[in-house]
Structures are given as structure tokens and as C-alpha cells.
Scaffold this active site. Structure first.
Site, PDB file in Angstrom:
ATOM      1  N   TYR A   1      13.331  -9.317  32.415  1.00  0.00           N
ATOM      2  CA  TYR A   1      12.466  -7.960  32.216  1.00  0.00           C
ATOM      3  C   TYR A   1      13.578  -7.051  31.480  1.00  0.00           C
ATOM      4  CZ  TYR A   1      10.564  -3.508  33.231  1.00  0.00           C
ATOM      5  OH  TYR A   1       9.955  -2.199  33.016  1.00  0.00           O
TER       6      TYR A   1
ATOM      7  N   SER B   1      12.170   0.671  29.163  1.00  0.00           N
ATOM      8  CA  SER B   1      12.489   1.021  30.662  1.00  0.00           C
ATOM      9  C   SER B   1      14.036   1.376  30.515  1.00  0.00           C
ATOM     10  CB  SER B   1      12.236  -0.281  31.473  1.00  0.00           C
ATOM     11  OG  SER B   1      12.821  -0.176  32.761  1.00  0.00           O
TER      12      SER B   1
HETATM   13  N1  LIG Z   1       6.783   2.049  36.877  1.00  0.00           N
HETATM   14  C1  LIG Z   1       7.724   1.983  36.774  1.00  0.00           C
HETATM   15  O1  LIG Z   1       8.788   2.061  37.670  1.00  0.00           O
HETATM   16  C2  LIG Z   1       8.359   1.496  35.233  1.00  0.00           C
HETATM   17  C3  LIG Z   1       9.640   1.734  35.102  1.00  0.00           C
HETATM   18  C4  LIG Z   1      10.274   1.560  33.852  1.00  0.00           C
HETATM   19  C5  LIG Z   1       9.295   0.892  32.628  1.00  0.00           C
HETATM   20  N2  LIG Z   1       7.875   0.921  33.115  1.00  0.00           N
HETATM   21  C6  LIG Z   1       7.259   0.333  32.055  1.00  0.00           C
HETATM   22  O2  LIG Z   1       5.944   0.909  31.874  1.00  0.00           O
HETATM   23  C7  LIG Z   1       5.022   0.411  31.416  1.00  0.00           C
HETATM   24  C8  LIG Z   1       3.724   0.592  32.062  1.00  0.00           C
HETATM   25  O3  LIG Z   1       3.724   0.155  33.739  1.00  0.00           O
HETATM   26  P1  LIG Z   1       3.090   0.800  34.682  1.00  0.00           P
HETATM   27  O4  LIG Z   1       4.299   1.290  35.567  1.00  0.00           O
HETATM   28  O5  LIG Z   1       2.188   1.856  34.289  1.00  0.00           O
HETATM   29  O6  LIG Z   1       2.523  -0.381  35.630  1.00  0.00           O
HETATM   30  P2  LIG Z   1       1.271  -0.992  36.176  1.00  0.00           P
HETATM   31  O7  LIG Z   1       0.582   0.151  36.867  1.00  0.00           O
HETATM   32  O8  LIG Z   1       1.441  -2.207  36.831  1.00  0.00           O
HETATM   33  O9  LIG Z   1       0.342  -1.119  34.488  1.00  0.00           O
HETATM   34  C9  LIG Z   1       0.539  -2.035  33.780  1.00  0.00           C
HETATM   35  C10 LIG Z   1      -0.617  -2.315  32.798  1.00  0.00           C
HETATM   36  O10 LIG Z   1      -0.028  -3.470  32.003  1.00  0.00           O
HETATM   37  C11 LIG Z   1      -1.003  -4.051  31.834  1.00  0.00           C
HETATM   38  N3  LIG Z   1      -1.054  -5.516  31.665  1.00  0.00           N
HETATM   39  C12 LIG Z   1      -0.147  -6.459  32.252  1.00  0.00           C
HETATM   40  N4  LIG Z   1      -0.070  -7.584  31.911  1.00  0.00           N
HETATM   41  C13 LIG Z   1      -1.165  -7.681  30.694  1.00  0.00           C
HETATM   42  C14 LIG Z   1      -1.605  -8.751  29.931  1.00  0.00           C
HETATM   43  N5  LIG Z   1      -1.255  -9.963  30.238  1.00  0.00           N
HETATM   44  N6  LIG Z   1      -2.574  -8.357  29.045  1.00  0.00           N
HETATM   45  C15 LIG Z   1      -3.056  -7.008  28.933  1.00  0.00           C
HETATM   46  N7  LIG Z   1      -2.449  -5.857  29.843  1.00  0.00           N
HETATM   47  C16 LIG Z   1      -1.565  -6.217  30.563  1.00  0.00           C
HETATM   48  C17 LIG Z   1      -2.204  -3.840  33.075  1.00  0.00           C
HETATM   49  O11 LIG Z   1      -3.346  -4.244  32.870  1.00  0.00           O
HETATM   50  P3  LIG Z   1      -4.316  -5.492  33.537  1.00  0.00           P
HETATM   51  O12 LIG Z   1      -3.612  -5.906  34.645  1.00  0.00           O
HETATM   52  O13 LIG Z   1      -5.690  -5.064  33.758  1.00  0.00           O
HETATM   53  O14 LIG Z   1      -4.015  -6.400  32.246  1.00  0.00           O
HETATM   54  C18 LIG Z   1      -1.892  -2.607  33.377  1.00  0.00           C
HETATM   55  O15 LIG Z   1      -2.646  -1.672  32.741  1.00  0.00           O
HETATM   56  C19 LIG Z   1       5.400  -0.970  31.453  1.00  0.00           C
HETATM   57  O16 LIG Z   1       5.665  -1.401  30.189  1.00  0.00           O
HETATM   58  C20 LIG Z   1       6.544  -1.159  32.527  1.00  0.00           C
HETATM   59  O17 LIG Z   1       7.439  -2.070  31.960  1.00  0.00           O
HETATM   60  C21 LIG Z   1       7.477   1.078  34.534  1.00  0.00           C
END
Ligand SMILES: NC(=O)c1ccc[n+]([C@@H]2O[C@H](COP(=O)([O-])OP(=O)(O)OC[C@H]3O[C@@H](n4cnc5c(N)ncnc54)[C@H](OP(=O)(O)O)[C@@H]3O)[C@@H](O)[C@H]2O)c1
Length: 293
Positions: free
Chosen positions: A158, A145
Site C-alpha cells: 500500500y 496517503s
Molecule cells: N480512509 C483513510 O483513512 C484513508 C487514508 C489515506 C488515504 N486514503 C485514500 O483515500 C482514497 C479513498 O478511500 P476511502 O477512505 O474513501 O475508502 P472507501 O470508503 O473504502 O472507498 C474506496 C472506494 O474505492 C472504490 N474501489 C475499490 N476498489 C475498486 C475497484 N477494483 N474498482 C473500482 N473502484 C474500486 C470503492 O468502490 P467499489 O467497492 O464500489 O468498487 C470505493 O468507492 C483511497 O485511495 C485511499 O487509499 C484513505
């Protein structure tokens, strides 16, 4: 050198939503098999149906797994072994954040973040990388991130977990250089997913300028393009990419002051700085004195 995406077996953690789901959709017509990992089984099953509509010959393996639970990760690896699933590319995408002052954060939430953002990717990489090196082909795509590169109160754990992913991925990349395994890190900025709602950063993200925000589809597309070019670090989104490149030239003390100034602006009027949270960090921010920064 390119990662074996075409006709490869690709495991994506966090495939039930956001960036992980988009990666699966964009890989559906290219991969031989996709292994979808997350906790929400019904979402993974619905995604499997969507993927099979895009490519009826695609192999789809659905693995319900709570990555915060090491036993569940072991069970996932055991299931892959039993079913003779040989992973060519590992995408460590699952992650969660929490917007809270550290002293007020619950330990269970901190533990969950450390397990999902740090321990699970490290364990999966440890178990799968050696086979990739033996076969002289493979790929690891780690999602960190941009939040790891700035200093902001309320995101200490985080940011710390994502800094780990940064150091881990950069060093690992050098270790396997020339082995046939591509290691790439993607450090997104604000992406439209469920992440902010779950992390409680909606108010905060709402204040980020719209030109910095990108869709999950664009994030996935640029992540895959960078991975295929064997880039070390991908910042998805043009404006954000340049902002991050320029910020890497800024000395650390200046970053601290910038974090302080940004925090005052960002957190004004948000719940983190309400009087219900009378902590020293908050008082310093409200007093406006950057003493000792
Ligand atoms: N969106 C942003 O602005 C942003 C910015 C920088 C970095 N990121 C990074 O991008 C990555 C993806 O995030 P996203 O934005 O796509 O968020 P998201 O829509 O909330 O998706 C998060 C995913 O992680 C899974 N997850 C969370 N806890 C889990 C657990 N205990 N076991 C298994 N799976 C788990 C969730 O699946 P379940 O809930 O079904 O388990 C979901 O599929 C993350 O690493 C996040 O830190 C996001």
C-alpha cells in the site's frame, strides 16, 4: 489558475463510498456533469438519486467499472467517447489497502492494489490529460496517503503504491505547469470511511489518537479547497497537517527508527504480531533490537 470545477464535467473514481462519495455530494451544486465510477452499481445509482435531489439540473453518468481490470477501464473510456462525455477534471480517488506482512500477502490482493492504486490512475490520466492540455483547461486530483510517508511493517505494498502516486503527481504537476491544467495531490491521514475495515487496519487505526481522525466530509472539503488554490500537496486536518509538515523535516534514518518504535507500540496485541506469524520482521520487532535498521 483554478481547475474548471464550476460547470465542468468531473469524473470521480471510487464514488460509491467514503471520500469519493463526499466529493460528489460537495460538487453536486457546482459541476455541470458528474461521472461516478466504482464497482457497486446499486450504490452509485442511489448516489445519483441523492445528487439529483441536491441539483435537478446536474448531469449524472453512472459507470460501473472494476478498475483492477484493464479491459474494464478501456470499456469505461470507450463509453465516455461514445457518449461524447468530455472530462474536464479527473479525480483519481479509488483505492484499497491491505494490512498484511508481504510474504504472507496473496498475490491476487497485491495485484489488485497495484492495478487500482497505480495502473488505473496512470491509464486514466494518460487518456484524459492530453485533451485537457489541448483545451488549455483541466484538473487532475490524485488521492495518495500519509501512509506513503512513514515506514510501517504490514503496509509495504500500500505504502509503495501511494509513494508512486506521490512521485507521479509531483512530476506531472511540473510537466503541465502553465498549460492551464491544475495537478494536486491529497495525502490524507486517518479518515472515517470503509477503508480500514476493508484493509484490515481497524485495530491499527483504532490506536491513532482521535484528534488525528477526520470525517470524509472534512477530507473532501479540504481536498477541494486545496485543489481550487492549485496547491501541490494537501494534508487534510489541522493537527495532521502540522504533524506531516514537521515530519518532512525529519531525516530518513530517524524516520526508520521512529517507524520501528511506532510499530512496536502499534502492533503490540494486534494479529500481525501473534505467534501465527513467525516471520523475521515480527521477531525483530518483538526482540526490540533495531540492529540493521
Ligand atoms: N480512509 C483513510 O483513512 C484513508 C487514508 C489515506 C488515504 N486514503 C485514500 O483515500 C482514497 C479513498 O478511500 P476511502 O477512505 O474513501 O475508502 P472507501 O470508503 O473504502 O472507498 C474506496 C472506494 O474505492 C472504490 N474501489 C475499490 N476498489 C475498486 C475497484 N477494483 N474498482 C473500482 N473502484 C474500486 C470503492 O468502490 P467499489 O467497492 O464500489 O468498487 C470505493 O468507492 C483511497 O485511495 C485511499 O487509499 C484513505
Amino acid at each position: 489558475m483554478r481547475p474548471p470545477i464550476d460547470s465542468g464535467t468531473i469524473l470521480i473514481t471510487g464514488a460509491s463510498s467514503g471520500i469519493g462519495r463526499e466529493l460528489a455530494l460537495q460538487l453536486a451544486r457546482r459541476a455541470r456533469t458528474l461521472v461516478l465510477v466504482a464497482r457497486r452499481l446499486e450504490r452509485l445509482e442511489a448516489l445519483r438519486d441523492e445528487l439529483l435531489l441536491l441539483n435537478p439540473t446536474l448531469g449524472v453518468v453512472v459507470e460501473q467499472c472494476d478498475l483492477a481490470n484493464p479491459d474494464s477501464v478501456d470499456a469505461l473510456l470507450e463509453s465516455l467517447r461514445e457518449n461524447l462525455v468530455r472530462v474536464d477534471v479527473l479525480v483519481n480517488n479509488a483505492g484499497l489497502g491491505d494490512y498484511s506482512l508481504y510474504e504472507q500477502e496473496s498475490w491476487s490482493r497485491i495485484h489488485q492494489m497495484l492495478q487500482v492504486n497505480v495502473m488505473a490512475p496512470v491509464l486514466l490520466t494518460h487518456r484524459l490529460l492530453r485533451h485537457m492540455v489541448e483545451r488549455k483547461r483541466g484538473g487532475i486530483l490524485n488521492i495518495s496517503s500519509g501512509g506513503a510517508r512513514v515506514f510501517l511493517p504490514g503496509l509495504a505494498v500500500y505504502a509503495g503504491t501511494k509513494r508512486f502516486v506521490d512521485g507521479f503527481t509531483e512530476s506531472l504537476r511540473l510537466e503541465v505547469f502553465g498549460s492551464g491544467v491544475v495537478v494536486t495531490q491529497v495525502a490524507p491521514g486517518p479518515v472515517e470511511t470503509e477503508f480500514s475495515e476493508l484493509a484490515g487496519t481497524e485495530e491499527l487505526d483504532g490506536q491513532a489518537p482521535s484528534w488525528l481522525r477526520i470525517s470524509a466530509a472534512r477530507c473532501a472539503r479540504e481536498a477541494l479547497a486545496g485543489f481550487e488554490n492549485a496547491e501541490a500537496l494537501v494534508y487534510p486536518g489541522l493537527a495532521y497537517r502540522w504533524m506531516m509538515r514537521l515530519s518532512s523535516l525529519v531525516p530518513r534514518p530517524v524516520m526508520r527508527v521512529a517507524g520501528f518504535v511506532a510499530a512496536r507500540r502499534l502492533y503490540r496485541g494486534t494479529s500481525l504480531l501473534e505467534p501465527a506469524h513467525p516471520d523475521p520482521g515480527q521477531r525483530a520487532l518483538l526482540a526490540g533490537a533495531p540492529e540493521g535498521l
